[in-house]
Design a protein around this motif. Structure first.
Motif, PDB file in Angstrom:
ATOM      1  N   MET A 142       0.836  -1.210   0.000  1.00 52.61           N
ATOM      2  CA  MET A 142       0.000   0.000   0.000  1.00 52.61           C
ATOM      3  C   MET A 142       0.866   1.253   0.000  1.00 52.61           C
ATOM      4  O   MET A 142       0.589   2.215  -0.710  1.00 52.61           O
ATOM      5  N   ILE A 143       1.917   1.224   0.821  1.00 50.45           N
ATOM      6  CA  ILE A 143       2.825   2.378   0.872  1.00 50.45           C
ATOM      7  C   ILE A 143       3.446   2.598  -0.510  1.00 50.45           C
ATOM      8  O   ILE A 143       3.525   3.718  -1.015  1.00 50.45           O
ATOM      9  N   ARG A 144       3.833   1.502  -1.142  1.00 52.17           N
ATOM     10  CA  ARG A 144       4.448   1.584  -2.467  1.00 52.17           C
ATOM     11  C   ARG A 144       3.482   2.228  -3.458  1.00 52.17           C
ATOM     12  O   ARG A 144       3.823   3.160  -4.174  1.00 52.17           O
ATOM     13  N   LYS A 145       2.245   1.710  -3.463  1.00 53.69           N
ATOM     14  CA  LYS A 145       1.289   2.201  -4.447  1.00 53.69           C
ATOM     15  C   LYS A 145       0.904   3.658  -4.178  1.00 53.69           C
ATOM     16  O   LYS A 145       0.672   4.437  -5.106  1.00 53.69           O
ATOM     17  N   TYR A 146       0.844   4.011  -2.919  1.00 53.27           N
ATOM     18  CA  TYR A 146       0.509   5.388  -2.551  1.00 53.27           C
ATOM     19  C   TYR A 146       1.532   6.361  -3.159  1.00 53.27           C
ATOM     20  O   TYR A 146       1.167   7.359  -3.781  1.00 53.27           O
ATOM     21  N   HIS A 147       2.809   6.057  -3.005  1.00 53.38           N
ATOM     22  CA  HIS A 147       3.843   6.941  -3.562  1.00 53.38           C
ATOM     23  C   HIS A 147       3.799   6.952  -5.087  1.00 53.38           C
ATOM     24  O   HIS A 147       3.867   8.012  -5.709  1.00 53.38           O
ATOM     25  N   GLY A 233       7.823  10.099   4.109  1.00 48.89           N
ATOM     26  CA  GLY A 233       7.623   8.661   4.256  1.00 48.89           C
ATOM     27  C   GLY A 233       6.369   8.345   5.068  1.00 48.89           C
ATOM     28  O   GLY A 233       5.837   9.210   5.761  1.00 48.89           O
ATOM     29  N   LEU A 234       5.901   7.119   4.966  1.00 48.88           N
ATOM     30  CA  LEU A 234       4.745   6.684   5.758  1.00 48.88           C
ATOM     31  C   LEU A 234       5.214   5.728   6.858  1.00 48.88           C
ATOM     32  O   LEU A 234       6.272   5.115   6.760  1.00 48.88           O
ATOM     33  N   LEU A 254      -1.274   7.943  17.196  1.00 50.91           N
ATOM     34  CA  LEU A 254       0.148   8.311  17.280  1.00 50.91           C
ATOM     35  C   LEU A 254       0.679   8.756  15.918  1.00 50.91           C
ATOM     36  O   LEU A 254       1.798   9.225  15.807  1.00 50.91           O
ATOM     37  N   GLY A 255      -0.131   8.567  14.883  1.00 54.92           N
ATOM     38  CA  GLY A 255       0.279   9.002  13.552  1.00 54.92           C
ATOM     39  C   GLY A 255       0.633   7.873  12.596  1.00 54.92           C
ATOM     40  O   GLY A 255       1.041   8.114  11.459  1.00 54.92           O
ATOM     41  N   PHE A 256       0.493   6.624  13.040  1.00 54.16           N
ATOM     42  CA  PHE A 256       0.801   5.516  12.131  1.00 54.16           C
ATOM     43  C   PHE A 256      -0.199   5.502  10.979  1.00 54.16           C
ATOM     44  O   PHE A 256      -1.382   5.771  11.169  1.00 54.16           O
ATOM     45  N   ASP A 257       0.309   5.174   9.803  1.00 55.56           N
ATOM     46  CA  ASP A 257      -0.528   5.175   8.603  1.00 55.56           C
ATOM     47  C   ASP A 257      -1.137   3.808   8.333  1.00 55.56           C
ATOM     48  O   ASP A 257      -2.186   3.700   7.720  1.00 55.56           O
ATOM     49  N   VAL A 258      -0.441   2.766   8.785  1.00 56.04           N
ATOM     50  CA  VAL A 258      -0.923   1.407   8.512  1.00 56.04           C
ATOM     51  C   VAL A 258      -0.335   0.439   9.534  1.00 56.04           C
ATOM     52  O   VAL A 258       0.783   0.631  10.024  1.00 56.04           O
ATOM     53  N   MET A 259      -1.129  -0.572   9.858  1.00 57.64           N
ATOM     54  CA  MET A 259      -0.698  -1.559  10.861  1.00 57.64           C
ATOM     55  C   MET A 259      -1.401  -2.883  10.588  1.00 57.64           C
ATOM     56  O   MET A 259      -2.525  -2.895  10.097  1.00 57.64           O
ATOM     57  N   HIS A 260      -0.727  -3.987  10.900  1.00 57.37           N
ATOM     58  CA  HIS A 260      -1.461  -5.268  10.847  1.00 57.37           C
ATOM     59  C   HIS A 260      -1.740  -5.757  12.263  1.00 57.37           C
ATOM     60  O   HIS A 260      -1.000  -5.442  13.192  1.00 57.37           O
ATOM     61  N   LYS A 317      -8.407   1.833  -5.472  1.00 58.77           N
ATOM     62  CA  LYS A 317      -7.033   1.688  -5.973  1.00 58.77           C
ATOM     63  C   LYS A 317      -6.342   0.508  -5.286  1.00 58.77           C
ATOM     64  O   LYS A 317      -5.134   0.529  -5.063  1.00 58.77           O
ATOM     65  N   SER A 318      -7.120  -0.486  -4.939  1.00 56.74           N
ATOM     66  CA  SER A 318      -6.612  -1.619  -4.148  1.00 56.74           C
ATOM     67  C   SER A 318      -5.296  -2.193  -4.669  1.00 56.74           C
ATOM     68  O   SER A 318      -5.088  -2.289  -5.879  1.00 56.74           O
ATOM     69  N   ILE A 319      -4.444  -2.609  -3.750  1.00 55.21           N
ATOM     70  CA  ILE A 319      -3.231  -3.350  -4.144  1.00 55.21           C
ATOM     71  C   ILE A 319      -3.608  -4.713  -4.698  1.00 55.21           C
ATOM     72  O   ILE A 319      -2.787  -5.393  -5.279  1.00 55.21           O
ATOM     73  N   GLY A 320      -4.858  -5.123  -4.507  1.00 57.19           N
ATOM     74  CA  GLY A 320      -5.342  -6.371  -5.101  1.00 57.19           C
ATOM     75  C   GLY A 320      -5.727  -7.412  -4.081  1.00 57.19           C
ATOM     76  O   GLY A 320      -5.902  -7.128  -2.901  1.00 57.19           O
TER      77      GLY A 320
END
Lengths: 489, 131, 449
Positions: A142-147, A233-234, A254-260, A317-320
């Motif tokens: 997701m980070i890759r596709k966002y950039h 950066g994300l 806290l500002g995190f953009d993504v987490m599992h 815009k899903s990564i799939g």
């Protein structure tokens, strides 16, 4: 103690099932396309049951005893979870059932998405990832596709502290990025100077585990997040240690953009001897369109008389897709059940008592074992498994000796930044009596290390097998007990 | 002080490879120190004959039970021979790292590159410094 | 209710031992500005109420317990002997972790070893791993193995369009970060068309067996041509079909992957399933995921252990070719127990039941006015039927009669609009098949009115 292989108790002509006859007119089989024979065991149902019951008795498990395996959150797996996942309406539901015919399952998934988002402070959640490692992979994609979508193509690096889980660097490579390792400072935190030095417009993001693998909450977390955000950066948070954070802090805030999330750690779905897991991902606003799909959305709002209508949806815009169908649904049912029963107060208590238990053990063991970075820990802590006055004893020997006390060893040799690391995670479901028994065992072993080191070197003594020959296993690979006949291969 | 062998006639890298130069033919392998650190080597993922080597770039890997390690090209060149014996007996690297445990022979592209490599004394010191 | 056992007195004793007054004191490292946020979750609920709520959700679904089902497309309603579930519910299996400590994990390790052996037998391959997440991710991992086996010198793969559409989508997701060229599945392409695409840059060619339409393609000469080009042949197989048909090993496959769900695992709305992965000895050391090997302990006793560990993410870190750690251990156990119970005869019988019932159903449906079954190739337990009206409309009519109809192929294949993929298993009694035929016969009229 050994158990023969199931093939070794096979008797020609025996079968463990009864099957119906053919109730339709038969069709000739296309003989030229058929295989010659099928080399499966021939055993009765009772033989099968005894065989697998015998095998099960060779395992250590949470149901059998204490399992303080660091970073794995081996908490009690409530039995109700298993019953719920096996309800016919869930277990016999086809994955390609029309949305209208799967409203119960979709409502459950929608609610779980909502709860998980709330627990970690995110905008949206996808339940698609099949395991934590897949959740990580999804996050980095997701980070890759966002950039890339913004035309920002020069970002090739992902920063990873040296205390990270091993999956993190592997994930980064799989996604086509380069992993850049960051050192830790003397407190076990990310070295801020080193971070600032590498942050530029080639950094796509940073992956960080909170609390880190030393069990410590990053002291300068807000500054770390800001530094990475400032260079464009994300921030990815590895949520494997969420058991230390629920009701205490929300990573999204806290500002995190993504987490599992690891449903098989924090949310009590069983580890199953190595899976299945489930690794949903939560994201902030920016990454919502990139979530792996499908996700469950509310297609029509409910009314007083009608429940809402839910449907599966592929984000714009899903990564799939990460797997066929929609994630490990059976694990979703278990996690839903767990959150429902615990409720708001129960969820907070999970973290409170997980952290209480870990700190209690840390304090009780700090005089016997060296604990680097000895401060209030999260849900786990790391101690050094060796003694200056017993130089031949290693963490591995202590681990193996613990088995003789009926306790599963802690995580060994991880994190890499602590020599002879033993990573201990008691979880909230263990009572004080169990913790005290563990402390006793660890103290006895420390004494044995000085008085009778051979007892440790040759441990374990009470397990079904003694230490195994891993060199032989790796050199003379025997991965199958049935040689494949000439015709079949 | 360790007791690893570091033959005088070879050149060494800081990645623990050795290089023997005979005319424009290079032979290389892993050092005694490297095999000792790796312990029982169980597999070598050998490269193909004809592959190009680029100085400092990994071109194959060795595996022991607990670790895997890349092998880097000490200098650039083109592989002319691969030690196929390692396929069945990867432990040759443990038993005879400078002899039967060689990994590849290759045509050296630029002999000048070898000047930056360590000699036996410097390499032995480098090994000891890591203990 | 919560699963925390501490009494107030115990909490106090523990806090005193640590030297703090409240549990909250332990969180001082968390920024005060963000500490202890509100948590908007429902109140705790009893087990009785929770079970009632979940039962209501479960019953809101149209499932194979209540309906006759003819939908497959990658997930199948097969018979699961009761004994499978009872083994899975042994706490010693399902509450254990990955068997990193072999001395206290021989149960899990031996079961996986037996599972690997059975998968090898079914596929005709030398070795299998302990599993991947599902059939689709198994295929994505096979791509990585093929790229590694051809030493990253080739960057093109060929996927048959007759591989499950979602599997192909997953391959694309997994490899979006590399420079992989994926060809073959853009339009219609049969085996000879795919072979025409093989060149010196091709790392692998993947086909499905049976294919997504249930058919057995003619693979004569396929492996030879792929191997001549230096590429790998990958087969995506249905393990139930392998009980009956030639092994992929016989057909020359180098890697066999597939979905193990038919082997004793419930459909469960799509997961957890079981990605099986098997290959030839030559590629064994490139397998991602966990592998169990046989060895001995210090006393010379037979023992099992996870092997080929150095390739894994926790040791190889950024050099690892996959980040997989957890696999589908318990699902592999389910398949192992299932295959033990079924055995040599039982599995073959189930496969034959599927075959006979599917062929009977195909004939019944083909005889209906306006419906036409594609019988151009041999098939196993699924077939394609051309319908006189949109599949969705027909399925809506079927559900009214207690029947879950086939999969609408038009969703994935534009040229197959109004084509339904029908699956038949040993669970479909003759009366159900006849009821399906009767309902289909009436459907066009009902839809028109």
């Amino acid at each position: 103690m050994t158990e023969p292989l199931i093939y070794d108790i096979s008797v020609p002509g025996r079968c463990g099932v009864s099957l119906p006859g053919v109730d339709v007119p038969e069709t000739p089989l296309p003989t030229e396309l058929l295989r010659k024979e099928l080399d499966l065991p021939e055993v009765s149902e009772m033989q099968v049951i005894r065989h697998f019951v015998h095998l099960s008795q060779f395992n250590h498990s949470i149901d059998k005893g204490f399992y303080p395996l660091g970073s794995c959150t081996m908490k009690y797996n409530p039995k109700i979870n298993e019953d719920m996942a096996r309800l016919p309406g869930f277990a016999h539901l086809h994955p390609l059932q029309d949305d209208e015919g799967a409203q119960g399952a979709l409502a459950l998934m929608f609610q779980l998405q909502t709860w998980l988002a709330e627990i970690a402070g995110f905008k949206a959640v996808s339940l698609a990832p099949a395991a934590g490692a897949q959740g990580e992979f999804a996050g980095i994609l997701m980070i890759r596709k966002y950039h890339l979508d913004r035309g920002d193509t020069q970002r090739t690096k992902i920063l990873i502290p040296n205390s990270a889980h091993g999956t993190n660097p592997a994930t980064v490579t799989m996604a086509g990025f380069t992993a850049v390792e960051l050192p830790s400072d003397e407190n076990g935190d990310v070295d801020l100077q080193a971070l600032k030095a590498v942050c530029d417009d080639t950094v796509a993001g940073m992956m960080i585990t909170v609390p880190n693998t030393l069990g410590l909450f990053e002291s300068h977390i807000l500054e770390v997040v800001k530094t990475v955000h400032d260079c464009g950066g994300l921030m990815y948070m590895d949520g494997a240690n969420m058991n230390a954070l629920m009701g205490v802090v929300k990573p999204g805030e806290l500002g995190f953009d993504v987490m599992h999330y690891n449903l098989h750690k924090t949310f009590s779905t069983p580890h199953g001897g190595g899976g299945p897991g489930s690794g949903p991902v939560g994201v902030g606003e920016k990454l919502v369109p990139y979530l792996p799909g499908p996700v469950v959305v509310m297609v029509e709002d409910g009314t007083d008389d009608e429940p809402p209508l839910y449907g599966l949806h592929m984000p714009e815009k899903s990564i799939g897709r990460l797997k066929a169908f929609h994630g490990n649904f059976g694990m979703h049912v278990r996690a839903y059940t767990y959150i429902r029963i615990n409720g708001d107060e129960g969820i907070k208590d999970i973290t409170r008592y997980a952290v209480l238990n870990a700190n209690y053990l840390r304090v009780k063991l700090q005089d016997t074992y060296h604990i680097p970075y000895n401060r209030y820990c999260g849900h786990e802590f790391v101690l050094e498994g060796h003694f200056g006055d017993a130089p031949d004893i290693h963490a591995l020997d202590i681990s193996k000796r613990l088995m003789d006390y009926g306790i599963h060893p802690p995580t060994n040799y991880f994190p890499l930044i602590v020599p002879e690391a033993l990573m201990i995670e008691p979880t909230e479901t263990e009572d004080k009596q169990t913790l005290d028994a563990f402390v006793d065992a660890m103290k006895k072993i420390a004494a044995e290390a000085r008085e009778n080191p051979d007892l440790l070197k040759s441990a374990p003594h009470t397990t079904p097998v003694s230490r195994v020959d891993e060199v032989r296993a790796a050199k003379q690979l025997v991965l199958c007990c049935r040689p494949i006949p000439e015709w079949a291969g | 002080m360790g007791s690893w062998k570091t033959p005088e006639d070879l050149k060494y890298t800081r990645n623990d490879e050795w290089l023997r130069i005979e005319g424009n033919v290079g032979t290389m392998g892993l050092t005694d120190y490297a095999q000792d650190q790796l312990n029982d080597i169980v597999y070598v993922d050998l490269p193909d004959k004809g592959d190009t080597l680029k100085k400092g770039t990994s071109f194959c890997a060795v595996e022991s039970v607990k670790a895997a390690s890349d092998i880097y090209a000490p200098v650039s060149g083109k592989i002319t021979e691969v030690n196929q014996a390692l396929e069945d007996e990867p432990e040759l690297i443990n038993s005879d790292p400078y002899g039967k445990g060689w990994v590849v022979k290759f045509e050296i592209a630029d002999p000048g590159e070898a000047a930056e490599l360590l000699d036996a004394a410097a390499y032995a010191e480098y090994c000891n410094s890591r203990e | 209710m919560s699963y925390v056992p501490h009494t107030d007195a115990e909490r106090q004793q523990m806090l005193a031992a640590i030297g703090v007054t409240t549990i909250e004191d332990l969180f001082e490292a968390v920024p005060a500005s963000h500490r202890f946020p509100s948590l908007n979750l429902p109140a705790p609920m009893s087990e009785i109420e929770t079970a009632a709520e979940l039962q209501a959700l479960a019953e809101a679904n149209e499932h194979a317990g209540d309906f006759a089902i003819f939908r497959g497309a990658g997930a199948y309603h097969h018979f699961i002997p009761a004994a499978v579930n009872h083994v899975l519910l042994r706490g010693e299996f399902y509450t254990a972790y990955t068997p990193y400590q072999p001395e206290v994990s021989q149960g899990t390790l031996q079961a996986i070893f037996e599972y690997q052996s059975m998968i090898s037998t079914l596929t005709g391959m030398d070795a299998a791993n302990a599993s991947h997440y599902d059939g689709a991710t198994s295929l994505a991992e096979a791509v990585t193995v093929a790229l590694e086996a051809t030493r990253r010198k080739r960057n093109k793969i060929i996927l048959s369009p007759a591989i499950h559409p979602q599997y192909r989508a997953v391959v694309r997701t997994y490899h979006q970060g590399g420079n992989l060229k994926i060809v073959g599945d853009a339009g219609r392409a049969d085996i000879p068309d795919l072979l025409d695409m093989v060149d010196e840059n091709t790392a692998m060619l993947a086909v499905a067996y049976p294919n997504f339409f249930g058919q057995i393609d003619d693979f004569a000469g396929l492996a030879q041509k792929v191997h001549d080009a230096g590429a790998l042949l990958v087969m995506v197989a249905n393990p139930m079909a392998l009980a009956l048909f030639k092994t992929p090993g016989e057909l020359g496959a180098d890697i066999v992957v597939g979905e193990g769900q038919p082997l004793g695992i419930p459909m469960s709305f799509g997961g957890p399933y079981l990605g099986f992965f098997a290959t030839r000895e030559h590629y064994v050391r490139r397998i991602a995921g966990r592998v169990v090997g046989e060895t001995v302990d210090q006393d010379g006793k037979r023992a099992y252990v996870m092997t080929l560990r150095p390739r894994e993410q926790d040791i190889r870190r950024e050099k690892a070719t996959s980040n997989i750690c957890t696999n589908q251990g318990l699902m592999a156990l389910a398949a192992c127990v299932y295959l033990s119970l079924m055995g040599k005869c039982g599995l073959r019988t189930v496969a034959e039941l599927c075959y006979h019932k599917a062929h009977y159903a195909a004939r019944q449906l083909d005889a209906l006015d306006g419906f036409q079954v594609d019988m151009s190739k041999p098939f196993f337990n699924e077939f394609v039927v051309k319908c006189p009206q949109p599949v969705q409309a027909i399925n809506d009519a079927l559900i009214e009669k207690g029947i879950i109809g086939g999969y609408d192929l038009g969703q994935d294949y534009p040229h197959l609009r109004n084509h339904m993929l029908v699956a038949v298993t040993e669970m479909n009694r003759k009366e159900e098949i006849d009821a399906l035929a009767a309902a289909l016969k009436e459907a066009p009229e009902e839809i028109r009115s």
